[in-house]
Write a protein that holds these residues in place. Structure first.
Motif, short mmCIF file in Angstrom:
data_model
loop_
_atom_site.label_atom_id
_atom_site.label_comp_id
_atom_site.label_asym_id
_atom_site.label_seq_id
_atom_site.Cartn_x
_atom_site.Cartn_y
_atom_site.Cartn_z
N ALA A 191 0.85 -1.19 0.00
CA ALA A 191 0.00 0.00 0.00
C ALA A 191 0.89 1.24 0.00
CB ALA A 191 -0.93 0.01 1.20
N ASN A 192 0.38 2.32 -0.56
CA ASN A 192 1.14 3.57 -0.62
C ASN A 192 0.19 4.73 -0.32
OD1 ASN A 192 1.83 6.11 -2.46
ND2 ASN A 192 3.74 5.14 -1.85
N VAL A 193 0.68 5.67 0.48
CA VAL A 193 -0.06 6.88 0.79
C VAL A 193 0.85 8.06 0.48
CG1 VAL A 193 -1.26 8.22 2.53
CG2 VAL A 193 -1.38 5.72 2.59
N THR A 210 -3.97 7.43 -2.42
CA THR A 210 -3.74 6.11 -1.83
C THR A 210 -3.67 5.08 -2.95
OG1 THR A 210 -6.10 5.69 -1.54
CG2 THR A 210 -4.93 6.75 0.28
N SER A 211 -2.78 4.12 -2.80
CA SER A 211 -2.59 3.09 -3.83
C SER A 211 -2.49 1.73 -3.17
CB SER A 211 -1.31 3.36 -4.63
OG SER A 211 -1.35 4.64 -5.24
N ASP A 225 -5.43 3.17 -7.74
CA ASP A 225 -5.11 4.48 -7.18
C ASP A 225 -6.41 5.27 -6.94
OD1 ASP A 225 -2.38 3.95 -7.49
OD2 ASP A 225 -2.42 4.70 -9.55
#
Length: 569
Positions: A191-193, A210-211, A225
């Motif tokens: 996860a990515n923020v 967010t991804s 995304d």
């Protein structure tokens, strides 16, 4: 006095990679531990193991200290035997060293595999291990983008009014800061923020993205995304490697307009690439929606030169482009790009260079009739990126091109002399001191091991001499270290950089014969250590056989074979 016998030994362990892989490997050489050559067959390994375990067996000693020291030698021999007697472990050790045996997940490896194949397998395991380590921590990243208008500086420099004061207005037209964090959820999911704030011409905006990314088992992955801010967007992308040479991806984007009350026309992007040859790749991309286009390209890369060409046809943007990169190893990468738009050409040229161990910098000059002259500076340190586009002029004039080209070069040379080189020199000196301290500590540890081994073997030497008798092979004197032999057969030595190795050599004598087949440094032998790290070493032996004196001087990596008629004084 004779010199050591020179024999050619073919080393199947491929020393091609040894400098890179063993530079920090402080383990003793296992072949030297068993006193054998790297080409030794299974029978030779087993024979050496049986002989040395008998020699070092702790039951031969009654003194508790000697018994424990002998046990340490016994275990060292057993460890070397367990590895070299196992075909798979031996194949890995020959190429990668002890660190390779600590890696998990090896497939079946045999000595018939090439060194390159084993090395590639080790690198794969190391990469997986590194990925697992990163999966346990978060990975932050950030970027800073600042656009500065310097056109007034150049205008006043070119002004013909001598009475006007030089007080140019420097304006920051755009400033953006973004900070993101990767959060590994599992070995396949991440996860990515990312949050970003930006101001442009006095107006500020912000966004939060967010991804979620999942790696699938069939050489594919997908990512979702969600972006919230001035423009609310949802995007999906899927990538898949279709064959060894073909890979494709599809992306879809859906946005909200009119304050979120309506959905904008979805956009789709389809792309596919095909590897035509080892160095040549082709690609095709098609985008639908408001800014639809079709783009085709070719990319050639032979590690030293990379050339790309592309043609894009679209309602909004149509152009043809060619890019080139020339890599000067350990110096810099030089880049040049030419794009032909409807409004005219767009030329870029620049250079990339590694400034320090963790910092990379680049400078690019962009020239076009629509934009004028722009100097773009970019610095990357770790996971942080800093970009500074500097608008030099709104028109294409020679002075603007000159200053945009020469200013960063001059600034780099000043910065390099005053900051980078002193910093790099201090870092290098600190690393060198660290390595020297580690080497001294290792030398002290090896010296203790050698002295302990000699203490154990000293109690056995008298028994060996008694078995040999007056007519047998008796090592009268043996010295190892910085020795040299002059043309008058006089031995020259540095007493500070030599050690006495009479005892460990006499302990290896059996049936009036001494054979040590290993061709690595003799500092790896039991009872030896390196008295002069990094310097050339030799081994001097004076021995008697049938009451006749023999002497010989061996190079550090020569195999030892005693007796020899040529050694007779």
């Amino acid at each position: 006095m004779a010199s050591g016998d020179n024999e050619n030994h073919d080393d199947n362990s491929s020393d091609f990679f040894s400098d890179d892989l063993d530079v920090h490997d402080t383990e003793r050489d296992l072949y030297a531990t068993l006193h054998i050559n790297k080409d030794a067959d299974v029978a030779t390994i087993q024979q050496a193991y049986r002989r040395l375990t008998l020699l070092y067996h702790p039951d031969k000693h009654t003194d508790p200290r000697n018994k424990q020291l002998a046990m340490d030698l016994f275990i060292r021999v057993k460890k070397a035997y367990d590895i070299l007697n196992d075909p798979q472990k031996r194949a890995i050790y020959d190429v990668v060293g002890m660190k390779g045996l600590k890696a998990e997940g090896w497939e079946v490896v045999s000595r018939t595999k090439t060194a390159r194949e084993i090395l590639e397998e080790y690198e794969r395991l190391a990469k997986e291990r590194e990925e697992r380590r990163f999966n346990q921590i978060t990975n932050p990243s950030g970027s800073v983008h600042m656009t500065v208008n310097l056109t007034d500086v150049l205008d006043q420099m070119n002004s013909s009014d001598e009475n006007s004061d030089f007080s140019p207005v420097i304006e920051m037209t755009e400033f953006t800061v973004a900070q993101g964090i990767d959060i590994p959820l599992t070995s396949q999911d991440t996860a990515n923020v990312t949050a970003a704030v930006s101001t442009q011409n006095g107006r500020g905006t912000g966004s939060l993205t967010t991804s979620f990314r999942r790696v699938l088992a069939d050489l594919s992955w997908f990512r979702i995304d969600l972006s919230f801010g001035q423009h609310n967007l949802a995007a999906f992308r899927y990538f898949r490697r279709l064959t060894q040479k073909v890979q494709a991806s599809v992306a879809a984007t859906i946005g909200l307009v009119d304050g979120g009350s309506a959905i904008a026309t979805p956009g789709f992007v389809f792309s596919i690439s095909y590897q035509l040859s080892h160095h040549l790749t082709s690609s095709l991309e098609w985008k639908t929606g408001a800014d639809s286009f079709m783009k085709g390209g070719l990319h050639y890369d032979n590690q030293k030169v990379a050339v790309s060409s592309a043609v894009q046809l679209g309602f909004v943007n149509t152009f043809g482009a060619i890019d080139g990169v020339y890599r000067v190893p350990n110096v810099c990468n030089m880049r040049c790009s030419l794009k032909l738009f409807v409004f005219g050409p767009w030329l870029e040229y620049g250079i990339d260079r590694q400034l320090t161990k963790y910092t990379q910098g680049s400078a690019t000059v962009a020239i076009s009739s629509r934009m004028g002259v722009l100097l773009r500076l970019k610095f990357i340190r770790g996971s942080q990126t800093f970009t500074f586009p500097l608008q030099i002029s709104n028109e294409i004039i020679p002075s603007a091109v000159f200053y945009a080209t020469t200013a960063p070069v001059l600034a780099y040379f000043i910065f390099d002399r005053l900051i980078i080189r002193p910093f790099t020199r201090s870092e290098r000196e600190r690393e060198q001191k660290k390595h020297e301290d580690e080497a001294r500590e290792k030398q002290a540890e090896r010296r203790r091991e050698a002295m302990n081994a000699q203490e154990v073997l000293r109690s056995l030497v008298e028994q060996i001499k008694d078995r040999e008798g007056s007519e047998g092979l008796i090592i009268q004197e043996a010295r190892y270290g910085q020795l040299s032999l002059s043309s008058t057969t006089t031995l020259h030595e540095n007493p500070i950089k030599i050690i006495d190795v009479t005892v460990p050599l006499q302990a290896l004598v059996k049936d009036s014969t001494l054979r040590i087949g290993t061709t690595v440094s003799k500092s790896n032998l039991t009872g030896f250590y390196d008295p002069c790290i990094g310097e050339e070493k030799s081994l001097f032996i004076k021995y008697s056989l049938r009451s006749q004196i023999h002497t010989v001087l061996y190079n550090d990596t020569d195999p030892i074979v005693l007796p020899n008629r040529d050694h007779l004084v």
